[in-house]
Enzyme design. Sequence first.
Site, short mmCIF file in Angstrom:
data_model
loop_
_atom_site.label_atom_id
_atom_site.label_comp_id
_atom_site.label_asym_id
_atom_site.label_seq_id
_atom_site.Cartn_x
_atom_site.Cartn_y
_atom_site.Cartn_z
CG HIS A 77 13.93 10.74 28.38
ND1 HIS A 77 14.76 9.88 29.05
CD2 HIS A 77 12.95 11.09 29.26
CE1 HIS A 77 14.31 9.70 30.29
NE2 HIS A 77 13.22 10.42 30.44
CB SER A 78 16.26 13.14 30.59
OG SER A 78 16.82 13.49 31.82
#
Length: 235
Positions: A77-78
Site C-alpha cells: 500500500h502507498s
Amino acid sequence: MDYVLVHGAWHGAWCWKRVLPLLWGAGHRAFAVSLSGVGERAHQRDSAPPITLGTHIDDVPPVVEAEELCGAVLVGHSYAGMVITGVADRIADASRLSHLVYLDAMVPLPGESWSSSHTAETRALRQQAIAEQGALPPPDPAIFGLAGDDAAWVARRQTPQPGGVYDAPLHFDATRVERWPRSFIDCTEPALATIAVSRQRVRVQPGWRVLELATGHDAMVSAPQALADSLLALG
C-alpha cells in the site's frame, strides 16, 4: 491462497484489521507485516544503524520464509510499492510469489526513490521536516478520504515515518520484478495527489492490470469488503 500485506507510510500491520478476517473467512492465509520503526515497532525508529528503505525491504522476506508461503499474493500500500518492488527483485525462488498488487501505491522505475515522483513543493516540505525532526510527521487522515470515527482511529494509531526512507533510491532489475503478474488498485474518491505519477504510469506501461475502487487512499479502512473482494479476484 496466501496473502502478505505490507502497509504504507505512518501505518502498521494494524491498518489491515478489517481486511484480514475477510481473507481468512474466505479460506485463505493472510499475514500483515509491520515495517521497522512504525506501528508497534515505532520504538525502533531512532535505533542505530538508521532505518532505510533497505531495512523495510528486509522486513518482508522473513515472513514469506517463516510461514513457508508458496504462490503468495504480495500487496503493498502507498509507500510500500517501493518495498514490494525491492522484495520481488530479491526473492530468488519465483514460486514463493504469484502476484504483485500495488494498492494505490508507488510504482518506481529503477533508480527512483519514494520522493522522485512528488512535486518539488512536497519534496521540499518533507525534506525540511526530516531535517528538523528526523522523521516525517503523520498527516491528517482526511487526505486519505477518512472522516469521523475512521479518521480518529487512524489518527491515533499513525506514527512518524523514519526519514531515511524518503530519498533512498531503489536499484532493481525490472525483468526480475516482471516475473509475476502485476496489478494496480486505483483508489479514486478522492484520488491522492502523491500517487498521480504511478496512477498514470500503470496505464501506459505494458503488463499492468488496473482496477478502480471508488474510495479513498486508505481503502483497507474505508472499504475493506470491496478491497478484499478485489484481492480475492486477483488471487
